[in-house]
Design a protein around this motif. Structure first.
Motif, PDB file in Angstrom:
ATOM      1  N   VAL A   1       8.897  21.888   6.571  1.00 23.12           N
ATOM      2  CA  VAL A   1       8.471  21.736   5.174  1.00 23.12           C
ATOM      3  C   VAL A   1       8.840  20.354   4.664  1.00 23.12           C
ATOM      4  O   VAL A   1       8.043  19.670   4.001  1.00 23.12           O
ATOM      5  N   LYS A   2      10.061  19.896   4.979  1.00 26.49           N
ATOM      6  CA  LYS A   2      10.483  18.570   4.529  1.00 26.49           C
ATOM      7  C   LYS A   2       9.580  17.483   5.096  1.00 26.49           C
ATOM      8  O   LYS A   2       9.261  16.499   4.425  1.00 26.49           O
ATOM      9  N   TRP A   3       9.164  17.654   6.365  1.00 29.15           N
ATOM     10  CA  TRP A   3       8.289  16.665   6.994  1.00 29.15           C
ATOM     11  C   TRP A   3       6.930  16.596   6.279  1.00 29.15           C
ATOM     12  O   TRP A   3       6.409  15.521   6.007  1.00 29.15           O
ATOM     13  N   HIS A   4       6.396  17.789   5.940  1.00 29.63           N
ATOM     14  CA  HIS A   4       5.116  17.816   5.201  1.00 29.63           C
ATOM     15  C   HIS A   4       5.278  17.212   3.805  1.00 29.63           C
ATOM     16  O   HIS A   4       4.386  16.498   3.319  1.00 29.63           O
ATOM     17  N   LEU A   5       6.423  17.472   3.157  1.00 28.82           N
ATOM     18  CA  LEU A   5       6.656  16.919   1.826  1.00 28.82           C
ATOM     19  C   LEU A   5       6.733  15.390   1.880  1.00 28.82           C
ATOM     20  O   LEU A   5       6.241  14.700   0.991  1.00 28.82           O
ATOM     21  N   LYS A   6       7.347  14.856   2.930  1.00 27.88           N
ATOM     22  CA  LYS A   6       7.433  13.412   3.081  1.00 27.88           C
ATOM     23  C   LYS A   6       6.029  12.802   3.158  1.00 27.88           C
ATOM     24  O   LYS A   6       5.739  11.772   2.537  1.00 27.88           O
ATOM     25  N   ASN A   7       5.150  13.473   3.919  1.00 25.74           N
ATOM     26  CA  ASN A   7       3.767  12.990   4.010  1.00 25.74           C
ATOM     27  C   ASN A   7       3.062  13.054   2.650  1.00 25.74           C
ATOM     28  O   ASN A   7       2.291  12.162   2.287  1.00 25.74           O
ATOM     29  N   LEU A   8       3.328  14.125   1.896  1.00 31.85           N
ATOM     30  CA  LEU A   8       2.718  14.265   0.564  1.00 31.85           C
ATOM     31  C   LEU A   8       3.211  13.173  -0.371  1.00 31.85           C
ATOM     32  O   LEU A   8       2.441  12.606  -1.153  1.00 31.85           O
ATOM     33  N   PHE A   9       4.520  12.853  -0.303  1.00 37.01           N
ATOM     34  CA  PHE A   9       5.052  11.778  -1.142  1.00 37.01           C
ATOM     35  C   PHE A   9       4.324  10.468  -0.852  1.00 37.01           C
ATOM     36  O   PHE A   9       3.963   9.720  -1.754  1.00 37.01           O
ATOM     37  N   GLY A  10       4.090  10.189   0.435  1.00 35.97           N
ATOM     38  CA  GLY A  10       3.422   8.950   0.807  1.00 35.97           C
ATOM     39  C   GLY A  10       1.969   8.927   0.392  1.00 35.97           C
ATOM     40  O   GLY A  10       1.481   7.929  -0.142  1.00 35.97           O
ATOM     41  N   LYS A  11       1.250  10.012   0.629  1.00 35.70           N
ATOM     42  CA  LYS A  11      -0.175  10.025   0.333  1.00 35.70           C
ATOM     43  C   LYS A  11      -0.463   9.971  -1.164  1.00 35.70           C
ATOM     44  O   LYS A  11      -1.497   9.439  -1.586  1.00 35.70           O
ATOM     45  N   PHE A  12       0.446  10.548  -1.962  1.00 36.92           N
ATOM     46  CA  PHE A  12       0.222  10.553  -3.416  1.00 36.92           C
ATOM     47  C   PHE A  12       0.988   9.446  -4.125  1.00 36.92           C
ATOM     48  O   PHE A  12       0.973   9.383  -5.347  1.00 36.92           O
ATOM     49  N   GLN A  13       1.664   8.571  -3.339  1.00 36.90           N
ATOM     50  CA  GLN A  13       2.419   7.480  -3.949  1.00 36.90           C
ATOM     51  C   GLN A  13       3.367   8.032  -5.010  1.00 36.90           C
ATOM     52  O   GLN A  13       3.449   7.527  -6.139  1.00 36.90           O
ATOM     53  N   ALA A  14       4.105   9.112  -4.643  1.00 38.81           N
ATOM     54  CA  ALA A  14       4.964   9.812  -5.601  1.00 38.81           C
ATOM     55  C   ALA A  14       6.421   9.697  -5.190  1.00 38.81           C
ATOM     56  O   ALA A  14       6.748   9.499  -4.016  1.00 38.81           O
ATOM     57  N   GLY A  15       7.299   9.852  -6.173  1.00 37.18           N
ATOM     58  CA  GLY A  15       8.728   9.749  -5.893  1.00 37.18           C
ATOM     59  C   GLY A  15       9.467  11.064  -5.994  1.00 37.18           C
ATOM     60  O   GLY A  15      10.598  11.173  -5.500  1.00 37.18           O
TER      61      GLY A  15
ATOM     62  N   LEU B   1      -5.712  15.562   2.888  1.00 34.92           N
ATOM     63  CA  LEU B   1      -4.607  16.417   3.321  1.00 34.92           C
ATOM     64  C   LEU B   1      -5.005  17.252   4.528  1.00 34.92           C
ATOM     65  O   LEU B   1      -6.169  17.652   4.668  1.00 34.92           O
ATOM     66  N   THR B   2      -4.015  17.519   5.365  1.00 32.94           N
ATOM     67  CA  THR B   2      -4.241  18.454   6.469  1.00 32.94           C
ATOM     68  C   THR B   2      -4.228  19.878   5.908  1.00 32.94           C
ATOM     69  O   THR B   2      -3.730  20.112   4.793  1.00 32.94           O
ATOM     70  N   PRO B   3      -4.743  20.851   6.647  1.00 29.11           N
ATOM     71  CA  PRO B   3      -4.712  22.240   6.157  1.00 29.11           C
ATOM     72  C   PRO B   3      -3.307  22.706   5.797  1.00 29.11           C
ATOM     73  O   PRO B   3      -3.118  23.392   4.789  1.00 29.11           O
ATOM     74  N   LYS B   4      -2.305  22.337   6.625  1.00 31.48           N
ATOM     75  CA  LYS B   4      -0.935  22.775   6.339  1.00 31.48           C
ATOM     76  C   LYS B   4      -0.392  22.072   5.100  1.00 31.48           C
ATOM     77  O   LYS B   4       0.332  22.688   4.302  1.00 31.48           O
ATOM     78  N   GLU B   5      -0.750  20.789   4.907  1.00 32.39           N
ATOM     79  CA  GLU B   5      -0.299  20.079   3.709  1.00 32.39           C
ATOM     80  C   GLU B   5      -0.914  20.695   2.458  1.00 32.39           C
ATOM     81  O   GLU B   5      -0.259  20.756   1.403  1.00 32.39           O
TER      82      GLU B   5
END
Length: 887
Positions: A854-868, A823-827
């Motif tokens: 925030v939505k952009w960071h959340l999208k990255n988190l969804f992808g990195k954690f393979q989450a829905g 994760l990046t520091p902001k993520e």
């Protein structure tokens, strides 16, 4: 990121680490043995905590910001599938799209090409990267030899590879070993040490369990992590843990179910029969197994089972393996179901092989079980004296109980072994008959007469009659050195101990150091062990605690390895070490060292060791908020003194009780105890006669000082201290000298004099010697006074801190995010706020950014954690160890 197939998601997800599991600080990845290794292989049978250790290391790596990829392997991971698994693991571990590549199998593709591309991507990361491969033994052999070997030998500078397997992997790593880049961790290092077991059980049961029971469970399980877990499950519901531990059996409950499921059900019938057959012996090797079973493949079967089951303990650089006691008990239950004729046949086969290989004691046991008494006596005669020399007196006494008296007396070496073992125990009176038999034997030579005198001297020492020792061995001390080196070393030890009675610790050390070295075995034996104990005792008598701890700790470690934890030699060293550790305020270690040894102390230890063992155990009990147990131990010591006619035990027990009650200000109780003590004082103590007189006089003098203290009769106290100080100085007793100075300082202050200089001198000596507890153990008023004196130099700094404003401690956040490079520091900031169930708007306000960001960071988190979903992100982060509860 390409969608990863479900099977690979499962294989790349690390297992959950139990919250109650004990972190293995000793095996931390930051330790000097592991910190610089590029490749680490952990190999041990099931139940040794390999996977947990990997999850611990994973958390350590994540906490320092490394990228960590996890892959659990199986038999389907051929070359291409192995590469796919690595890609999936790094895609999830790093969050980089490039690792996703293609997860479809490509027919004809060279897996080495895929590995090269994967390694290049890892190198391109440029940050510390860890690959963890669990269950690596499941890999196909060709994948190990080609793909895994290629991975190890071509790892870029930023990659470390950690593998866990049930058996050694057939990897060619000689070059990595030579460069110091590879290390293997086997079962021996994974076993819990005694202090780890004590910590685990204390955390689990709290005050319900004492160190004795903890160490007993350590001995039962021998540090096998799964064995300890099974034992905990077996006893945790019992209202009486002590009784539950004593009744713990491998033939009932969860332990039996484990062995049934892992051995009887899982293994082929012929392997179960093989295990049942060899269970009659504690240790086996391939050749012995062939002789037992009359099966030429028995050696191969043993090697297969060593790798696939957790019940064998392998010896270093040897073919010998030992069957774990829990497993052996279970298997012996099945062995007992065989017919008597079958059992005796197996015992006879074992005995013949053992005799042929000069393993006489084990051969004697097997002959006895086979019903062959004549051969049993012959085997015992061959080995009993060496068993005694090794310091295993309890084993000698066990054999003496089994053998007819006439057999013992008619065999000279057997008679010597029995006499030594009886003399150096609570049965020293019984040794006199055997000593007389040796001395009256017309065929006995000078060597035998000298050894009989040495045995008589040992019996006098164990009877606490030191003045008799010199008279017994004196003629042999002055005689020409015509006797063997062995007897010269024994006599030197006895003379060295007499030097301590006379107040010459430095002479005692010199005698031991200059004594002839009887070099008959590579390990520690009774002669060298006793000499090293005398050296440790010399430092302890001087009050030089740090030197005593250093000497005794090393000797105890050797004694436990070479002779056994509950051997008399180890027990003597342990009582002295526990005493020194307590004086140094290392309470937990002192309790662990002494735990589950006091019964051996009572039966097989010298008077000095018995005194120290009971006294230290009583003080530890008081410090552990068990004053009644402390009183019981001192009462037991007093009763022991009455039973054996050893007045020292009675005086020490009463003197310690007087000190304990004096610290509580109980005047009447102290006076009553003093009257009992005064009635018990022998003339040698009142007149300071002989070797034991000053020793006893010191105990009586300090007890009288505490009676005067509790009565606040300061002049009587000063007079008493003046008298007892002369005795302490003549005996060179460093601790008592410091204690007397502390009491004198207190008496001077309370009587209107100036005790400050005396206090400062005592504190200075205590610091130099390592006597960390001496002030608080002498009197609580001294603690307050010494703190006040010390604070005089620090008061200005303390006043400055008082004027400073109050320190505002922010409340800890409910969760923390590891500095993982996934994760990046902001993520990481967004994830932490997401874990607090904040909305997008609240997160944006907290971070001073827009909601779109925030939505952009959340999208990255969804992808990195393979989450829905948002909750799925948080759950995955917790599961992967990226997000942790702050508490």
């Amino acid at each position: 990121m390409d969608r990863i197939e479900p099977e690979l998601v499962l294989k790349t997800t690390p297992p959950r680490s139990p919250k109650t599991a004990q972190v293995r600080e000793r095996l931390s990845i930051g330790g000097p043995e592991l910190s610089d290794k590029v490749a680490i292989a952990v190999h041990a049978p099931a139940g040794f905590g390999k996977t947990f250790l990997l999850t611990q290391w994973r958390r350590e790596f994540l906490s320092r910001g490394a990228v960590v990829a996890w892959l659990t392997l199986d038999s389907h991971d051929d070359g291409p599938r192995f590469v796919q698994g690595l890609m999936a693991a790094m895609a999830i571990g790093s969050g980089r799209q490039s690792f996703a590549g293609s997860f479809e199998r490509m027919p004809g593709r060279d897996e080495l090409e895929g590995l090269t591309g994967w390694l290049a991507e890892v190198a391109d990361l440029g940050s510390e990267t860890i690959l963890m491969l669990d269950e690596a033994d499941a890999l196909p052999e060709v994948t190990v030899r080609q793909s895994l070997a290629y991975l190890l030998h071509n790892a870029p500078a930023n990659l470390r590879i950690i593998m866990a397997s049930r058996s050694r992997l057939s990897l060619q790593v000689a070059d990595l070993l030579a460069r110091g880049l590879y290390v293997a961790i086997a079962a021996d290092l994974l076993r819990f040490r005694t202090e780890e077991t004590v910590t685990i059980l204390s955390n689990r049961f709290g005050a319900r369990i004492d160190p004795d029971l903890c160490v007993r469970l350590q001995e039962i399980t021998e540090g096998w992590p799964l064995g300890l877990q099974l034992a905990i499950a077996a006893i945790e519901k019992s209202p009486n843990l002590g009784a539950a531990v004593e009744q713990l059996s491998a033939c009932s409950g969860d332990i039996q179910r484990y062995f049934v499921d892992s051995l009887v059900v899982r293994l082929p019938v012929e392997q179960v029969d093989f295990l049942t057959c060899i269970a009659l012996l504690e240790m086996v090797n391939p050749s012995l197994c062939i002789a037992l079973t009359h099966n030429e493949r028995a050696g191969e079967t043993l090697l297969e089972l060593c790798g696939s089951t957790p019940i064998f303990v392998e010896s270093v650089n040897s073919e010998w393996v030992r069957i774990h006691p829990l497993a052996r008990e279970f298997l012996l239950g099945r062995f007992s179901d065989l017919s008597l004729m079958q059992r005796q046949t197996f015992h006879e086969r074992a005995a013949i092989w053992l005799e042929e290989h000069a393993l006489f004691e084990e051969a004697a046991r097997q002959y006895l079980l086979a019903g062959h008494t004549t051969q049993t006596y012959e085997m015992v005669e061959q080995c009993l004296y060496e068993i005694m020399l090794r310091g295993q007196f309890s084993r000698v006494l066990e054999w003496v109980e089994k053998l007819p008296a006439q057999e013992v007396e008619s065999r000279p070496r057997m008679c010597l072994a029995a006499a030594w073992s009886l003399a150096m125990s609570d049965r020293h009176v019984e040794a006199a008959k055997l000593i007389a038999h040796l001395q009256q034997d017309p065929t006995a030579d000078a060597e035998t007469h000298c050894e009989a005198a040495a045995i008589a001297g040992a019996a006098a020492y164990f009877a606490d009659r030191p003045d008799e020792i010199l008279a017994i061995i004196g003629p042999w001390v002055e005689a020409p050195r015509s006797v063997s080196i062995k007897l010269q070393a024994i006599i030197a030890n006895q003379i060295a101990r007499l030097m301590l009675f006379q107040g010459h610790p430095e002479k005692a050390r010199r005698i031991v150091q200059r004594a002839p070295h009887y070099d008959w075995t590579p390990g520690l034996d009774a002669i060298r062990g006793f000499g090293e104990w005398v050296v440790g005792m010399s430092y302890l008598s001087e009050g030089r605690i740090l030197r005593a701890i250093s000497a005794l700790r090393n000797s105890l470690l050797c004694a436990e390895q070479d002779i056994g934890r509950r051997s008399p030699v180890a027990v003597a060293l342990a009582t002295s070490l526990a005493t020194a550790l307590l004086e140094h305020d290392e309470i937990q270690e002192a309790a662990t060292v002494l735990a589950n040894r006091l019964d051996i102390v009572e039966r097989l230890a010298s008077p000095d060791a018995i005194e120290m063992g009971f006294l230290t155990a009583a003080r530890l009990a008081v410090l552990q908020s068990q004053p009644h147990r402390g009183e019981d131990l001192l009462d037991a010591l007093f009763a022991l003194g009455e039973d054996r006619g050893i007045v020292r035990f009675c005086l020490v027990a009463l003197g310690e009780q007087i000190r304990m009650h004096a610290l509580q200000g109980r005047v009447d109780t102290c006076q009553a105890l003093w009257r009992r003590l005064d009635e018990s004082v022998p003339d040698v103590a009142r007149e300071q006669r002989g070797l034991l007189g000053p020793e006893l006089g010191l105990v009586v003098g300090l007890a009288g000082a505490y009676v005067a203290l509790v009565q606040r009769d300061w002049q009587t106290l000063l007079d008493a201290l003046s008298n007892v100080n002369k005795t302490a100085e003549s005996l060179r007793r460093g601790r008592e000298i410091v204690q007397i100075k502390l009491l004198k300082a207190l008496a001077l202050r309370e009587s209107g004099g100036d005790g400050l200089s005396c206090l400062l001198e005592a504190i200075s000596l205590a610091e130099e010697y390592g006597l960390q507890r001496i002030v608080q153990d002498t009197h609580p008023e001294l603690v307050k006074w010494s703190k006040m004196v010390t604070s005089e130099t620090t008061r200005p700094a303390m006043q400055a801190s008082l004027h400073a404003g109050p320190v505002v401690r922010p409340e800890p956040p409910p969760s923390s995010v590891s500095p993982s490079r996934l994760l990046t520091p902001k993520e990481r900031e967004v994830l932490q706020l997401l874990a607090r169930n904040l909305s997008n708007k609240q997160i944006a306000q907290a971070l001073h950014v827009g909601e779109e960001t925030v939505k952009w960071h959340l999208k990255n988190l969804f992808g990195k954690f393979q989450a829905g979903t948002r909750k799925h992100v948080v759950d995955r982060a917790y599961m992967l160890g990226i997000l942790e509860s702050a508490g």
